[in-house]
Design a protein around this motif. Sequence first.
Motif, PDB file in Angstrom:
ATOM      1  N   LYS A   1     113.124 113.478  67.452  1.00  0.00           N
ATOM      2  CA  LYS A   1     114.233 114.437  67.386  1.00  0.00           C
ATOM      3  C   LYS A   1     114.137 115.513  68.458  1.00  0.00           C
ATOM      4  N   ILE A   2     112.956 115.717  68.994  1.00  0.00           N
ATOM      5  CA  ILE A   2     112.764 116.759  70.006  1.00  0.00           C
ATOM      6  C   ILE A   2     113.075 116.167  71.377  1.00  0.00           C
ATOM      7  N   LYS A   3     114.235 116.541  71.889  1.00  0.00           N
ATOM      8  CA  LYS A   3     114.680 115.988  73.162  1.00  0.00           C
ATOM      9  C   LYS A   3     114.857 117.039  74.242  1.00  0.00           C
ATOM     10  N   ASP A   4     115.133 118.278  73.842  1.00  0.00           N
ATOM     11  CA  ASP A   4     115.370 119.326  74.812  1.00  0.00           C
ATOM     12  C   ASP A   4     115.160 120.687  74.164  1.00  0.00           C
ATOM     13  N   TRP A   5     115.514 121.727  74.888  1.00  0.00           N
ATOM     14  CA  TRP A   5     115.344 123.102  74.432  1.00  0.00           C
ATOM     15  C   TRP A   5     116.041 123.339  73.100  1.00  0.00           C
ATOM     16  N   ASP A   6     117.307 122.961  73.038  1.00  0.00           N
ATOM     17  CA  ASP A   6     118.103 123.260  71.840  1.00  0.00           C
ATOM     18  C   ASP A   6     117.582 122.542  70.599  1.00  0.00           C
ATOM     19  N   SER A   7     117.167 121.291  70.739  1.00  0.00           N
ATOM     20  CA  SER A   7     116.681 120.570  69.571  1.00  0.00           C
ATOM     21  C   SER A   7     115.336 121.118  69.092  1.00  0.00           C
ATOM     22  N   TYR A   8     114.529 121.625  70.010  1.00  0.00           N
ATOM     23  CA  TYR A   8     113.225 122.161  69.626  1.00  0.00           C
ATOM     24  C   TYR A   8     113.346 123.550  69.003  1.00  0.00           C
ATOM     25  N   PHE A   9     114.196 124.390  69.593  1.00  0.00           N
ATOM     26  CA  PHE A   9     114.291 125.767  69.134  1.00  0.00           C
ATOM     27  C   PHE A   9     115.401 125.984  68.103  1.00  0.00           C
ATOM     28  N   ALA A  10     115.951 124.918  67.574  1.00  0.00           N
ATOM     29  CA  ALA A  10     116.949 125.058  66.511  1.00  0.00           C
ATOM     30  C   ALA A  10     116.326 125.686  65.269  1.00  0.00           C
ATOM     31  N   THR A  11     115.055 125.407  65.030  1.00  0.00           N
ATOM     32  CA  THR A  11     114.381 125.925  63.836  1.00  0.00           C
ATOM     33  C   THR A  11     113.181 126.797  64.169  1.00  0.00           C
ATOM     34  N   ARG A  12     112.959 127.103  65.446  1.00  0.00           N
ATOM     35  CA  ARG A  12     111.788 127.883  65.845  1.00  0.00           C
ATOM     36  C   ARG A  12     112.198 129.107  66.634  1.00  0.00           C
ATOM     37  N   GLN A  13     111.330 130.089  66.607  1.00  0.00           N
ATOM     38  CA  GLN A  13     111.543 131.279  67.406  1.00  0.00           C
ATOM     39  C   GLN A  13     111.117 130.993  68.839  1.00  0.00           C
ATOM     40  N   VAL A  14     111.869 131.498  69.797  1.00  0.00           N
ATOM     41  CA  VAL A  14     111.548 131.294  71.208  1.00  0.00           C
ATOM     42  C   VAL A  14     110.501 132.323  71.617  1.00  0.00           C
ATOM     43  N   THR A  15     109.301 131.844  71.881  1.00  0.00           N
ATOM     44  CA  THR A  15     108.216 132.674  72.400  1.00  0.00           C
ATOM     45  C   THR A  15     107.588 131.931  73.569  1.00  0.00           C
ATOM     46  N   LEU A  16     106.803 132.638  74.341  1.00  0.00           N
ATOM     47  CA  LEU A  16     106.131 131.998  75.472  1.00  0.00           C
ATOM     48  C   LEU A  16     105.218 130.876  74.981  1.00  0.00           C
ATOM     49  N   ARG A  17     104.536 131.123  73.890  1.00  0.00           N
ATOM     50  CA  ARG A  17     103.630 130.099  73.350  1.00  0.00           C
ATOM     51  C   ARG A  17     104.390 128.846  72.906  1.00  0.00           C
ATOM     52  N   SER A  18     105.533 129.037  72.250  1.00  0.00           N
ATOM     53  CA  SER A  18     106.285 127.864  71.788  1.00  0.00           C
ATOM     54  C   SER A  18     106.890 127.096  72.963  1.00  0.00           C
ATOM     55  N   VAL A  19     107.290 127.793  74.009  1.00  0.00           N
ATOM     56  CA  VAL A  19     107.814 127.108  75.193  1.00  0.00           C
ATOM     57  C   VAL A  19     106.691 126.335  75.881  1.00  0.00           C
ATOM     58  N   ASN A  20     105.499 126.934  75.966  1.00  0.00           N
ATOM     59  CA  ASN A  20     104.359 126.226  76.551  1.00  0.00           C
ATOM     60  C   ASN A  20     104.007 124.980  75.748  1.00  0.00           C
ATOM     61  N   THR A  21     104.141 125.065  74.435  1.00  0.00           N
ATOM     62  CA  THR A  21     103.895 123.888  73.594  1.00  0.00           C
ATOM     63  C   THR A  21     104.896 122.796  73.923  1.00  0.00           C
ATOM     64  N   LEU A  22     106.152 123.159  74.086  1.00  0.00           N
ATOM     65  CA  LEU A  22     107.173 122.164  74.428  1.00  0.00           C
ATOM     66  C   LEU A  22     106.905 121.555  75.810  1.00  0.00           C
ATOM     67  N   LEU A  23     106.446 122.366  76.752  1.00  0.00           N
ATOM     68  CA  LEU A  23     106.074 121.828  78.072  1.00  0.00           C
ATOM     69  C   LEU A  23     104.971 120.778  77.934  1.00  0.00           C
ATOM     70  N   ARG A  24     103.953 121.084  77.124  1.00  0.00           N
ATOM     71  CA  ARG A  24     102.853 120.138  76.912  1.00  0.00           C
ATOM     72  C   ARG A  24     103.338 118.865  76.219  1.00  0.00           C
ATOM     73  N   VAL A  25     104.282 119.014  75.303  1.00  0.00           N
ATOM     74  CA  VAL A  25     104.819 117.847  74.593  1.00  0.00           C
ATOM     75  C   VAL A  25     105.487 116.894  75.581  1.00  0.00           C
ATOM     76  N   PHE A  26     106.298 117.436  76.481  1.00  0.00           N
ATOM     77  CA  PHE A  26     106.962 116.576  77.463  1.00  0.00           C
ATOM     78  C   PHE A  26     105.946 115.912  78.398  1.00  0.00           C
ATOM     79  N   ASN A  27     104.914 116.647  78.780  1.00  0.00           N
ATOM     80  CA  ASN A  27     103.871 116.042  79.618  1.00  0.00           C
ATOM     81  C   ASN A  27     103.146 114.943  78.872  1.00  0.00           C
ATOM     82  N   ALA A  28     102.817 115.195  77.608  1.00  0.00           N
ATOM     83  CA  ALA A  28     102.094 114.191  76.822  1.00  0.00           C
ATOM     84  C   ALA A  28     102.927 112.944  76.596  1.00  0.00           C
ATOM     85  N   ARG A  29     104.235 113.087  76.543  1.00  0.00           N
ATOM     86  CA  ARG A  29     105.122 111.933  76.379  1.00  0.00           C
ATOM     87  C   ARG A  29     105.307 111.158  77.676  1.00  0.00           C
TER      88      ARG A  29
END
Length: 192
Positions: free
Chosen positions: A59-87
């Motif tokens: 379900k996590i495909k982009d910014w909007d799908s990830y942050f639909a239920t999460r607060q936007v913080t530097l840490r959460s954005v870094n986590t999303l960056l790592r997720v895309f790299n790991a994929r």
Amino acid sequence: NSQDAEKTKARRPSRPVVAHPPWIRTKEELNSKYWLGSKALRPTWMKESFETKLVSNPKIKDWDSYFATRQVTLRSVNTLLRVFNARGEPRKTLALLREMEERGVLPDEYSYITAIASCAALKDYNQGVLLFREMCDVCQPGPAGYLVMMQCCTQSGRAGEALALLETARSAGMAPDRKMLTVILASHAQRG
């Protein structure tokens, strides 16, 4: 002296015994049990990390799908960056780095390290250099920043630039560690 110590103990109220939550282990428990070394005995939350769950979540495909239920913080954005790299989606990682800047979240060294790692996966030396220079403007890169840029150089077939980067790290006061030297040796072994 011993009478004075007993009088002091008598005046001092005893501390209440605090029960520890079940997830906190005492030193004795850690020493006596082997649960940390055995996956079967590990708590379920330790078996699968948060990031691993995110990587496998379709379900996590982009910014909007990830942050639909999460607060936007530097840490959460870094986590999303790592997720895309790991994929194995380095282009999405680079696009997300630019999107985070557009949305007002300023990248830190860790954000740039993740983006440079995706440049290494793409074997895009020029983009890696641009991001490394940006990172140097934002903050003083540490050993991890130099290491990932050296990996980008070696994966792009530029062993000479990786060696020059090692010298730059030395002149910045960083002693090369085993990982840096391994990257340099591997790049020269590839060159022949």
